[in-house]
Motif scaffolding. Structure first.
Motif, PDB file in Angstrom:
ATOM      1  N   ASP A  91       0.780  -1.051  -0.049  1.00 57.79           N
ATOM      2  CA  ASP A  91       0.081   0.031  -0.244  1.00 57.79           C
ATOM      3  C   ASP A  91       0.831   1.264  -0.007  1.00 57.79           C
ATOM      4  O   ASP A  91       1.010   1.748   1.005  1.00 57.79           O
ATOM      5  N   VAL A  92       1.533   1.552  -1.016  1.00 59.18           N
ATOM      6  CA  VAL A  92       2.271   2.773  -1.253  1.00 59.18           C
ATOM      7  C   VAL A  92       1.606   4.037  -0.941  1.00 59.18           C
ATOM      8  O   VAL A  92       2.173   5.063  -0.708  1.00 59.18           O
ATOM      9  N   GLU A  93       0.346   4.223  -1.441  1.00 57.04           N
ATOM     10  CA  GLU A  93      -0.402   5.373  -0.951  1.00 57.04           C
ATOM     11  C   GLU A  93      -0.503   5.631   0.377  1.00 57.04           C
ATOM     12  O   GLU A  93      -0.297   6.636   0.930  1.00 57.04           O
ATOM     13  N   GLY A  94      -0.940   4.816   1.067  1.00 54.56           N
ATOM     14  CA  GLY A  94      -0.892   4.642   2.512  1.00 54.56           C
ATOM     15  C   GLY A  94       0.524   4.709   3.449  1.00 54.56           C
ATOM     16  O   GLY A  94       0.492   5.801   4.021  1.00 54.56           O
TER      17      GLY A  94
ATOM     18  N   MET B 270       6.639  13.319   5.028  1.00 56.85           N
ATOM     19  CA  MET B 270       6.443  14.479   4.914  1.00 56.85           C
ATOM     20  C   MET B 270       7.143  15.012   3.553  1.00 56.85           C
ATOM     21  O   MET B 270       8.582  14.838   3.504  1.00 56.85           O
ATOM     22  N   PHE B 271       6.623  15.551   2.541  1.00 53.53           N
ATOM     23  CA  PHE B 271       7.244  15.805   1.367  1.00 53.53           C
ATOM     24  C   PHE B 271       7.669  17.268   1.110  1.00 53.53           C
ATOM     25  O   PHE B 271       7.000  18.107   1.870  1.00 53.53           O
ATOM     26  N   PRO B 272       8.763  17.656   0.443  1.00 45.89           N
ATOM     27  CA  PRO B 272       9.378  16.921  -0.164  1.00 45.89           C
ATOM     28  C   PRO B 272      10.355  15.784   0.865  1.00 45.89           C
ATOM     29  O   PRO B 272      10.597  16.161   1.769  1.00 45.89           O
ATOM     30  N   LEU B 273      10.390  14.528   0.299  1.00 46.76           N
ATOM     31  CA  LEU B 273      11.223  13.707   1.143  1.00 46.76           C
ATOM     32  C   LEU B 273      12.723  13.519   0.615  1.00 46.76           C
ATOM     33  O   LEU B 273      12.895  13.472  -0.689  1.00 46.76           O
ATOM     34  N   ASN B 274      13.559  13.471   1.781  1.00 47.57           N
ATOM     35  CA  ASN B 274      14.803  13.417   1.310  1.00 47.57           C
ATOM     36  C   ASN B 274      15.361  12.149   1.456  1.00 47.57           C
ATOM     37  O   ASN B 274      15.027  11.246   2.352  1.00 47.57           O
ATOM     38  N   SER B 275      16.271  11.551   0.516  1.00 50.68           N
ATOM     39  CA  SER B 275      16.875  10.131   0.412  1.00 50.68           C
ATOM     40  C   SER B 275      18.486  10.517   0.306  1.00 50.68           C
ATOM     41  O   SER B 275      18.898  11.403  -0.536  1.00 50.68           O
TER      42      SER B 275
ATOM     43  N   GLN C 182      15.612  14.583  -3.434  1.00 48.60           N
ATOM     44  CA  GLN C 182      14.186  14.796  -2.828  1.00 48.60           C
ATOM     45  C   GLN C 182      13.347  14.233  -4.015  1.00 48.60           C
ATOM     46  O   GLN C 182      13.641  14.267  -4.964  1.00 48.60           O
ATOM     47  N   SER C 183      12.487  13.683  -3.298  1.00 49.10           N
ATOM     48  CA  SER C 183      11.296  13.093  -4.162  1.00 49.10           C
ATOM     49  C   SER C 183       9.982  13.663  -3.702  1.00 49.10           C
ATOM     50  O   SER C 183       9.492  13.865  -2.535  1.00 49.10           O
ATOM     51  N   SER C 184       9.011  13.907  -4.833  1.00 45.71           N
ATOM     52  CA  SER C 184       7.847  14.323  -4.377  1.00 45.71           C
ATOM     53  C   SER C 184       6.908  13.064  -4.136  1.00 45.71           C
ATOM     54  O   SER C 184       7.284  12.057  -4.153  1.00 45.71           O
ATOM     55  N   ARG C 185       5.967  13.268  -3.600  1.00 47.49           N
ATOM     56  CA  ARG C 185       4.786  12.283  -3.311  1.00 47.49           C
ATOM     57  C   ARG C 185       4.799  11.352  -4.532  1.00 47.49           C
ATOM     58  O   ARG C 185       4.711  10.189  -4.455  1.00 47.49           O
ATOM     59  N   GLU C 186       4.401  11.930  -5.689  1.00 47.46           N
ATOM     60  CA  GLU C 186       4.348  11.129  -6.903  1.00 47.46           C
ATOM     61  C   GLU C 186       5.551  10.216  -7.296  1.00 47.46           C
ATOM     62  O   GLU C 186       5.471   9.028  -7.640  1.00 47.46           O
ATOM     63  N   GLU C 187       6.676  10.800  -7.143  1.00 51.75           N
ATOM     64  CA  GLU C 187       8.113   9.926  -7.430  1.00 51.75           C
ATOM     65  C   GLU C 187       8.030   9.010  -6.210  1.00 51.75           C
ATOM     66  O   GLU C 187       8.341   7.972  -6.819  1.00 51.75           O
TER      67      GLU C 187
ATOM     68  N   VAL D  79       5.751   7.169  -4.717  1.00 53.95           N
ATOM     69  CA  VAL D  79       4.680   6.275  -4.955  1.00 53.95           C
ATOM     70  C   VAL D  79       5.179   5.464  -6.046  1.00 53.95           C
ATOM     71  O   VAL D  79       5.290   4.168  -6.098  1.00 53.95           O
ATOM     72  N   ARG D  80       5.716   6.223  -7.165  1.00 56.98           N
ATOM     73  CA  ARG D  80       5.963   5.305  -8.409  1.00 56.98           C
ATOM     74  C   ARG D  80       7.427   4.461  -8.117  1.00 56.98           C
ATOM     75  O   ARG D  80       7.356   3.263  -8.442  1.00 56.98           O
ATOM     76  N   GLU D  81       8.284   4.874  -7.405  1.00 56.78           N
ATOM     77  CA  GLU D  81       9.510   4.054  -6.885  1.00 56.78           C
ATOM     78  C   GLU D  81       9.308   3.137  -5.935  1.00 56.78           C
ATOM     79  O   GLU D  81       9.721   1.816  -6.288  1.00 56.78           O
TER      80      GLU D  81
END
Length: 136
Positions: A33-36, A42-47, A60-65, A67-69
């Protein structure tokens, strides 16, 4: 200058809240459940990571990025066992070191990674993920 947070001692409830957060997150990951999972960030998310040569990188990743990854990474039925050690920086910031083993197709892998959780409006959100080896 901000007020000092030196000497902050988390309560048993503070520590339990972090472990409860990870139990919820792990359950979502196990189901894929990647949406969950994204709802808990907390976005943008740092990796932050490095490569085999030891050269570090951050992005940094957006929520959309995210979820996709993550859609291609979680929910594959791998069995993961984790021991998490929270290191509170303050009431609202905690860096959690995870020592984990993951079994995939009968092979056991050991992992160590860290997550920075930020408390906002009384709830924890992960904001930074740190793990070596993803920079190839």
């Amino acid at each position: 200058m901000p007020p000092t947070v030196d000497g902050f001692e988390p309560t048993a409830e503070d520590v339990a809240s972090v472990h409860e957060w990870f139990a919820r997150y792990d359950a979502l990951a196990a189901k894929g459940d990647v949406e969950g999972m994204a709802d808990m960030a907390m976005f943008p998310l740092n990796s932050v990571t490095d490569n085999a040569a030891g050269n570090g990188s951050a992005r940094q990743s957006s929520r959309e990025e995210f979820v996709r990854e993550m859609a291609g990474v979680v929910g594959d039925g791998a069995e993961m066992r984790s021991v998490r050690t929270p290191h509170f920086l303050s009431k609202g910031l905690v860096f959690v070191i995870t020592e984990a083993t993951v079994e995939v197709d009968g092979v056991t892998h050991r992992l160590r990674y860290g997550d920075l959780l930020v408390r906002r409006d009384g709830a924890w959100h992960f904001q930074t993920m740190v793990q070596g080896g993803w920079g190839e």
